[in-house]
Motif scaffolding. Structure first.
Motif, short mmCIF file in Angstrom:
data_model
loop_
_atom_site.label_atom_id
_atom_site.label_comp_id
_atom_site.label_asym_id
_atom_site.label_seq_id
_atom_site.Cartn_x
_atom_site.Cartn_y
_atom_site.Cartn_z
N VAL A 135 -52.79 -30.92 73.77
CA VAL A 135 -51.56 -30.15 73.52
C VAL A 135 -50.97 -30.47 72.15
O VAL A 135 -50.35 -29.61 71.55
CB VAL A 135 -50.47 -30.44 74.59
N GLU A 136 -51.21 -31.68 71.65
CA GLU A 136 -50.65 -32.07 70.35
C GLU A 136 -51.19 -31.19 69.22
O GLU A 136 -50.50 -30.97 68.23
CB GLU A 136 -50.93 -33.54 70.07
N LYS A 137 -52.40 -30.65 69.37
CA LYS A 137 -52.97 -29.76 68.35
C LYS A 137 -52.28 -28.39 68.36
O LYS A 137 -52.23 -27.71 67.35
CB LYS A 137 -54.47 -29.57 68.59
N LEU A 138 -51.76 -28.01 69.53
CA LEU A 138 -51.09 -26.71 69.66
C LEU A 138 -49.68 -26.73 69.07
O LEU A 138 -49.07 -25.68 68.85
CB LEU A 138 -51.03 -26.29 71.13
N ALA A 139 -49.14 -27.93 68.81
CA ALA A 139 -47.76 -28.06 68.31
C ALA A 139 -47.60 -27.47 66.91
O ALA A 139 -46.50 -27.08 66.53
CB ALA A 139 -47.36 -29.53 68.31
#
Length: 148
Positions: free
Chosen positions: A80-84
């Protein structure tokens, strides 16, 4: 009653069978072991698990940690951190991530993992979500859609 009177109960003690001591003893000649072969010879015979030279069962089955899954599902995984880094209200699919350069190679359907934080509301379409990933996306105001 004296110590010399103490005896085992009648019929509780049987004399051991003496094998290989002649025909009149009942188990003469081959002592009940048959005529020939490895199991009729003196000594221990074969060890437990020995199968006559064939690869034994304990060596045929896969070693440690159970059996591998034969038709294992392979996913393209992303945290999810990449989607931020994506802008708000973006529709996130596998092709859109490839176009954005977040995913470099497609190894199968998209699976979202829950490592990191997300503050942006996104509409994510993926084949699978982990529980933590789903809760983080929905807590940020986004939506999760599972593709068939």
């Amino acid at each position: 009653m004296r110590l010399s009177d103490v005896r085992p109960q009648k019929g509780s003690k049987k004399r051991r069978r003496r094998v290989g001591r002649g025909i009149s003893a009942g188990q003469g000649a081959s002592a009940g072991l048959g005529m020939r072969g490895q199991k009729s010879r003196s000594g221990s015979g074969t060890r437990p698990g020995f199968e006559g030279g064939q690869q034994p069962l304990y060596r045929r089955i896969p070693k440690l940690k159970g059996f591998p899954v034969v038709n294992r599902k392979k996913y393209t995984t992303i945290n999810v951190e990449k989607l931020a880094s994506l802008p708000a209200n973006t529709e996130v699919t596998l092709t859109s991530l490839k176009d954005a350069g977040i995913v470099t190679s497609i190894k199968g359907p998209l699976k979202i993992l829950g490592n990191g934080e997300l503050n942006v509301a996104l509409k994510v379409q993926a084949a699978a979500f982990t529980g933590s990933a789903r809760s983080k996306i929905e807590a940020a105001g986004g939506s999760c859609e599972v593709l068939g």
